[in-house]
Design an enzyme around this catalytic site. Structure first.
Site, PDB file in Angstrom:
ATOM      1  N   TYR A 101       1.999  14.392   9.183  1.00 44.03           N
ATOM      2  CA  TYR A 101       1.136  15.377   9.850  1.00 44.03           C
ATOM      3  C   TYR A 101       0.884  16.531   8.892  1.00 44.03           C
ATOM      4  O   TYR A 101       1.795  16.983   8.199  1.00 44.03           O
ATOM      5  CB  TYR A 101       1.824  15.911  11.121  1.00 44.03           C
ATOM      6  CG  TYR A 101       1.117  17.089  11.745  1.00 44.03           C
ATOM      7  CD1 TYR A 101       0.227  16.910  12.809  1.00 44.03           C
ATOM      8  CD2 TYR A 101       1.312  18.388  11.266  1.00 44.03           C
ATOM      9  CE1 TYR A 101      -0.439  17.981  13.373  1.00 44.03           C
ATOM     10  CE2 TYR A 101       0.645  19.461  11.821  1.00 44.03           C
ATOM     11  CZ  TYR A 101      -0.227  19.263  12.876  1.00 44.03           C
ATOM     12  OH  TYR A 101      -0.891  20.331  13.429  1.00 44.03           O
ATOM     13  N   GLU A 189      -6.770  19.687  10.782  1.00 43.15           N
ATOM     14  CA  GLU A 189      -5.548  18.941  11.090  1.00 43.15           C
ATOM     15  C   GLU A 189      -5.746  17.475  10.752  1.00 43.15           C
ATOM     16  O   GLU A 189      -6.775  16.893  11.091  1.00 43.15           O
ATOM     17  CB  GLU A 189      -5.228  19.103  12.578  1.00 43.15           C
ATOM     18  CG  GLU A 189      -3.932  18.450  13.006  1.00 43.15           C
ATOM     19  CD  GLU A 189      -3.719  18.571  14.518  1.00 43.15           C
ATOM     20  OE1 GLU A 189      -3.063  19.536  14.953  1.00 43.15           O
ATOM     21  OE2 GLU A 189      -4.216  17.713  15.265  1.00 43.15           O
TER      22      GLU A 189
END
Lengths: 379, 294
Positions: A101, A189
């Site tokens: 992530y 993101e």
């Protein structure tokens, strides 16, 4: 402005980040044609401005063209948390060894940019933050100084990414920071950022929110504004340049200033009603703006009463009153209106309104009384 | 006393030659503010309503001795205008302009902190500051405020600031200074900066604080109140019923990921000993009770 995944990937590609080849499709036939061109296996991915697509059945692996037809048929039109899927992204499937992530956003408390990196990708970062906060490596970046390669390298080490992923991750994170700052993003993101069995680091998903205030630097962002999810009422208000947020109730709200508009919505709720919207007409309240606002509210069939809450600052009460009366003459209003007018020259404004009062136009002295009256009229 | 400004504050208006700048510049001057100069890169030597225009802030400071500047420049030019003001030598910069990109705000906040630590920036996207009877910089209607004291006001919202001033005036309560810090994600001056200044100001005996949803500035202010404030605080938070994920007008007013709710802010303030009203009128009434008990 929230971007769809495929728009986010196109945005990332501008900064030379590695994404998979893919095509957008609005129909099953287009999805099949796209898969044909890309070659199976592919992923069929719902494009919506909300999370949790996978759980809702909006992301499917398709080994064959028949699978593509079946999945695209199921996903197009699917309702994911109130967002109906109108387009799917058909993307060449990737082999995944590991999922990470990565993101950048503004830390409002620290007043610096915040980068987050975790080797536990592919799940919601909120879940990781709750269950295993140590698995998230954070870095605060001074906007003036920027992010150096050495700092990025230390950050990647801190996150504990395996050796095979280090070089690829450092390169992508540097580009991600550039995309975030040069692109005036509120959020970038990647979840997941993947390591392939061949040892390549690759962007598998993209979540991007751009700052609507920065469009003067990015005229091409208009294309993203055009695909924002807005209900019909919000779209109409947006066209008139009004700050509008659709709600579920029956009391239409018009106020001047964002804070007062929020406060008006609160007060309607406090006295037992339900506001149909938040609408800020800005500091002034002239006839044109008021007429536009009344039109938007009037076109909402759920509205049974309208509460106009104006505090005159620089704008004087008589200007506001004249604006309201002129606007009412221009727009045919179905619901009764309750006005609360306060502030600069409120007495003069009220004097102008008084001879025009009727069953359709009422006036109260305070915000609370006006809210009570409007809620009562809305039933 | 007042905070940040007083009757001696001399102010430069960057953008005085524009329609907004000339309008509010005139209103501020009529209120009694010392509006001593305007700036414009190509209009030096001209005047607006008798106020001289200089090429830049540095020249205006040299000619007038101004210590503050007020920015009415369109959003694309605000970053350069803030730096021009700091480099030009003013100590206090009020940026009224709305719609400034968040990355610009984050950039000049940090740039000022590093290179001009003594300079205070208020805003952007704020109504400005008024010390009733002394100085009014920005877009607040001066006559809705009663001069004197004992209350200081700090607020994130424009019209709610006016509402607060008005509620107090209706109750014949005076205000030392009212600071609108603005509703953007990176305000130059925070709630805590203002609370600290009010705590130190001998004429301010109580503080009214108006917040709204989004971010954690109110929670941080509550921590400060709990640990450092001796003066009583009344408060109101707008957006109790705002839906998550939607910006409520202000760029900073958004409940996201379950953070920034009005409920959490109200609870933080209450546990810090502040008295929290459920609407602006109630917050005004609470302040009246506080003032009566002083």
């Amino acid at each position: 402005m929230d971007l769809f995944e495929y728009q986010g990937k196109e945005f990332f590609a501008r900064y030379d980040m590695p994404i998979s080849p893919g095509k957008i499709a609005f129909t099953v036939d287009e999805a099949v044609a796209a898969a044909d061109e890309l070659g199976t296996p592919v992923m069929v991915k719902a494009q919506v401005h909300t999370g949790g697509r996978g759980k809702a059945g909006g992301v499917k692996f398709a080994a064959t063209i028949d699978d593509v037809r079946e999945h695209a048929g199921n996903i197009l039109g699917l309702d994911i948390k109130g967002h109906v899927v109108g387009r799917v992204w058909i993307e060449k499937a990737s082999d995944i060894a590991e999922e990470y992530y990565a993101s950048f956003t503004l830390d409002r408390s620290a007043k610096k940019h915040l980068g987050m990196l975790s080797k536990e990708g592919g799940v919601e970062i909120e879940t990781v933050a709750e269950e295993n906060p140590d698995a998230i490596a954070k870095i605060w970046v001074d906007p003036v100084a920027g992010l150096t390669e050495a700092e990025t390298r230390a950050w990647v080490a801190d996150a504990g990414l395996p050796d095979a992923a280090v070089e690829g991750s450092v390169a992508i994170l540097q580009k991600l920071y550039t995309a975030y700052t040069d692109g005036d993003a509120d959020l970038v993101e990647i979840n997941p950022l993947i390591l392939t069995p061949e040892g390549k680091v690759h962007v598998l998903d993209a979540k991007v929110t751009l700052d609507g205030n920065a469009t003067f630097r990015h005229p091409d962002y208009e294309q993203f504004d055009a695909t924002q999810t807005r209900d019909e009422r919000e779209a109409a208000a947006h066209e008139k340049g009004l700050q509008y947020v659709g709600l579920e109730g029956s009391v239409g709200v018009i106020a001047n200033g964002a804070g007062l508009a929020m406060s008006t919505v609160d007060v309607v709720n406090q006295v037992g009603g339900a506001p149909a919207n938040f609408l800020d007409i800005g500091g002034g309240a002239n006839a044109d703006i008021m007429a536009g606002a009344l039109e938007v509210i009037n076109n909402d069939p759920a509205v049974k009463a309208i509460f106009i809450n104006i505090f005159g600052g620089i704008t004087r009460g008589e200007e506001v009153a004249n604006g309201i009366i002129e606007a009412m003459g221009r727009v045919d209003i179905d619901s009764p209106i309750v006005i609360r007018l306060d502030g600069t020259n409120a007495d003069e404004g009220r004097a102008i309104l008084r001879p025009n009062l009727s069953d359709q136009l009422m006036m109260e002295d305070t915000m609370l009384d006006a809210a009570r009256r409007a809620v009562e009229l809305a039933g | 006393m007042s905070i940040f400004v007083d009757e001696n504050t001399k102010v430069i208006y960057q953008g005085l030659t524009g329609s907004q700048g000339s309008y509010y510049g005139r209103l501020n001057r009529e209120y009694g503010t010392q509006v001593v100069a305007g700036t414009h890169p190509t209009k030096a030597g001209t005047e607006v309503d008798g106020v001289p225009v200089y090429a830049n802030v540095g020249e205006a400071v040299a000619a007038t001795g101004a210590t503050a500047s007020c920015i009415f420049i369109p959003a694309p030019g605000v970053r350069a205008a803030v730096m021009e003001a700091a480099e030009g030598g003013v100590e206090f910069i009020v940026a009224i302009t709305e719609g400034v990109p968040a990355h610009d705000e984050a950039w000049f906040f940090n740039k000022l902190r590093a290179d001009f630590p003594a300079v205070r920036l208020l805003g952007p996207n704020c109504p400005g500051i008024i010390s009733p009877g002394k100085c009014n910089i920005g877009i607040t209607a001066g006559h809705i405020a009663k001069a004197g004291g004992p209350v200081g006001i700090v607020s994130r919202s424009g019209t709610l600031t006016y509402q607060a001033l008005y509620e107090l005036k209706q109750k014949d309560i005076g205000v030392t200074t009212c600071v609108g810090i603005g509703g953007d994600p990176v305000p130059g001056t925070s709630f805590i900066d203002c609370l600290e200044a009010f705590e130190a100001d001998p004429e301010t005996k109580a503080v009214m604080m108006i917040g709204e949803i989004g971010g954690s500035a109110e929670e941080e202010a509550a921590e400060y109140i709990k640990n450092h404030m001796t003066k009583p605080v009344s408060s109101y938070i707008a957006g109790v019923t705002a839906p998550p994920g939607k910006k409520m007008g202000h760029a900073g007013a958004i409940v996201s990921g379950g953070k920034g709710t009005a409920q959490a802010k109200m609870e933080a303030l209450e546990s810090a000993g502040a008295r929290v009203g459920h609407n602006p009128t109630e917050a005004g009434e609470l302040m009246a009770e506080i003032v009566a008990a002083l």
